[in-house]
Every structure is written in structure tokens, then in C-alpha cells.
Design a protein around this motif. Structure first.
Motif, PDB file in Angstrom:
ATOM      1  N   VAL A  38       0.861  -1.184   0.000  1.00  0.00           N
ATOM      2  CA  VAL A  38       0.000   0.000   0.000  1.00  0.00           C
ATOM      3  C   VAL A  38       0.893   1.228   0.000  1.00  0.00           C
ATOM      4  N   ARG A  39       0.431   2.243  -0.720  1.00  0.00           N
ATOM      5  CA  ARG A  39       1.163   3.510  -0.773  1.00  0.00           C
ATOM      6  C   ARG A  39       0.146   4.635  -0.782  1.00  0.00           C
ATOM      7  N   LEU A  40       0.341   5.591   0.115  1.00  0.00           N
ATOM      8  CA  LEU A  40      -0.510   6.775   0.178  1.00  0.00           C
ATOM      9  C   LEU A  40       0.375   7.990  -0.033  1.00  0.00           C
ATOM     10  N   SER A  41       0.026   8.824  -1.013  1.00  0.00           N
ATOM     11  CA  SER A  41       0.792  10.028  -1.316  1.00  0.00           C
ATOM     12  C   SER A  41      -0.136  11.231  -1.250  1.00  0.00           C
ATOM     13  N   ARG A  42       0.398  12.339  -0.732  1.00  0.00           N
ATOM     14  CA  ARG A  42      -0.383  13.572  -0.601  1.00  0.00           C
ATOM     15  C   ARG A  42      -0.056  14.522  -1.745  1.00  0.00           C
ATOM     16  N   GLY A  43      -1.080  15.185  -2.267  1.00  0.00           N
ATOM     17  CA  GLY A  43      -0.898  16.118  -3.364  1.00  0.00           C
ATOM     18  C   GLY A  43      -0.091  17.340  -2.965  1.00  0.00           C
ATOM     19  N   ILE A  44       0.721  17.806  -3.870  1.00  0.00           N
ATOM     20  CA  ILE A  44       1.496  19.022  -3.637  1.00  0.00           C
ATOM     21  C   ILE A  44       0.655  20.245  -4.010  1.00  0.00           C
ATOM     22  N   ASN A  46      -2.614  20.253  -4.567  1.00  0.00           N
ATOM     23  CA  ASN A  46      -3.862  20.148  -3.795  1.00  0.00           C
ATOM     24  C   ASN A  46      -3.591  19.304  -2.552  1.00  0.00           C
ATOM     25  N   PRO A  47      -3.213  19.913  -1.438  1.00  0.00           N
ATOM     26  CA  PRO A  47      -2.836  19.132  -0.259  1.00  0.00           C
ATOM     27  C   PRO A  47      -3.981  18.337   0.389  1.00  0.00           C
ATOM     28  N   HIS A  48      -5.215  18.573  -0.027  1.00  0.00           N
ATOM     29  CA  HIS A  48      -6.325  17.767   0.499  1.00  0.00           C
ATOM     30  C   HIS A  48      -6.616  16.561  -0.401  1.00  0.00           C
ATOM     31  N   SER A  49      -5.795  16.385  -1.440  1.00  0.00           N
ATOM     32  CA  SER A  49      -5.950  15.267  -2.364  1.00  0.00           C
ATOM     33  C   SER A  49      -4.863  14.228  -2.110  1.00  0.00           C
ATOM     34  N   TYR A  50      -5.272  12.969  -2.020  1.00  0.00           N
ATOM     35  CA  TYR A  50      -4.347  11.869  -1.766  1.00  0.00           C
ATOM     36  C   TYR A  50      -4.494  10.827  -2.862  1.00  0.00           C
ATOM     37  N   LEU A  51      -3.386  10.195  -3.208  1.00  0.00           N
ATOM     38  CA  LEU A  51      -3.382   9.099  -4.162  1.00  0.00           C
ATOM     39  C   LEU A  51      -3.119   7.808  -3.387  1.00  0.00           C
ATOM     40  N   LEU A  52      -4.055   6.888  -3.468  1.00  0.00           N
ATOM     41  CA  LEU A  52      -3.925   5.583  -2.821  1.00  0.00           C
ATOM     42  C   LEU A  52      -3.638   4.539  -3.885  1.00  0.00           C
ATOM     43  N   LEU A  53      -2.547   3.803  -3.698  1.00  0.00           N
ATOM     44  CA  LEU A  53      -2.179   2.705  -4.585  1.00  0.00           C
ATOM     45  C   LEU A  53      -2.011   1.455  -3.735  1.00  0.00           C
ATOM     46  N   VAL A  54      -2.758   0.409  -4.080  1.00  0.00           N
ATOM     47  CA  VAL A  54      -2.677  -0.861  -3.359  1.00  0.00           C
ATOM     48  C   VAL A  54      -2.422  -1.957  -4.374  1.00  0.00           C
ATOM     49  N   GLU A  55      -1.436  -2.787  -4.099  1.00  0.00           N
ATOM     50  CA  GLU A  55      -1.161  -3.935  -4.960  1.00  0.00           C
ATOM     51  C   GLU A  55      -1.768  -5.178  -4.329  1.00  0.00           C
ATOM     52  N   TRP A  56      -2.473  -5.931  -5.176  1.00  0.00           N
ATOM     53  CA  TRP A  56      -3.110  -7.184  -4.793  1.00  0.00           C
ATOM     54  C   TRP A  56      -2.605  -8.291  -5.709  1.00  0.00           C
ATOM     55  N   GLU A  57      -2.608  -9.500  -5.214  1.00  0.00           N
ATOM     56  CA  GLU A  57      -2.244 -10.641  -6.067  1.00  0.00           C
ATOM     57  C   GLU A  57      -3.261 -10.815  -7.192  1.00  0.00           C
ATOM     58  N   THR A  58      -4.564 -10.728  -6.858  1.00  0.00           N
ATOM     59  CA  THR A  58      -5.627 -10.871  -7.855  1.00  0.00           C
ATOM     60  C   THR A  58      -6.699  -9.809  -7.617  1.00  0.00           C
TER      61      THR A  58
END
Length: 98
Positions: A38-44, A46-58
């Protein structure tokens, strides 16, 4: 491997509270079968915007295993009240990685 992507718009002035809740919620998702990262990144810009990236096997590990679990109800209780509007979640499969 499947990559889950969500752009999370957090209610303004609740970023610190959201990040604290997300730290707790990350222990829930990371315990799920098929979870890879899992990775959560905050916008530069737009600091109230976050990008969530989750890797799953399937895909099913996310859509059935996690989303239909009791753990998802805990995740939802911790995080969903921060979003305005509610995020769209999409899934991707790798094409090229270097």
C-alpha cells in the motif's frame, strides 16, 4: 498482480486526522490475503488530495476477499467519513515496468 488506484479528496482541514486514521487502517488492509503493498501520497498542488495505490495478487483478493470482509467494515468506519466526494476506485494490470 493488480494495482488498485483511488484519488481521495479529503475534507479540507482534516488532513492530519485522516493521516492518523489511515495509519491505523493500513494495518487492517495489510493483514488481508492477497495484499502485496500500500502507498498513500499527498498532493502538492492540492494538499487535500491523496493518491492511494494498493497492490493485490488478484482482483478478487480486493473485490471479494477484502471488500466483502468484516475487516472492510472497520476500514470503512475509520476512513469513509473523510471523503468529499466519495472516490472512484479503479484497477490496473501491469503492461511495462522497469
Amino acid at each position: 498482480m493488480i494495482l488498485e488506484h483511488a484519488l481521495l479528496d479529503v475534507t479540507p482541514d482534516r488532513a492530519t486526522e485522516f493521516e492518523t486514521a489511515f495509519a491505523e487502517a493500513s494495518t487492517i488492509i495489510s493483514s488481508m490475503p492477497g495484499f502485496l503493498s500500500v502507498r498513500l501520497s499527498r498532493g502538492i498542488e492540492n494538499p487535500h488530495s491523496y493518491l492511494l495505490l494498493v497492490e493485490w495478487e488478484t482482483l478478487e483478493d480486493h473485490t471479494q476477499g477484502f471488500r466483502q470482509s468484516s475487516e472492510y467494515l472497520q476500514w470503512k468506519a475509520l476512513l469513509h467519513h473523510f471523503y468529499d466526494p466519495f472516490p472512484v476506485v479503479e484497477h490496473f494490470t501491469p503492461v511495462l515496468q522497469s
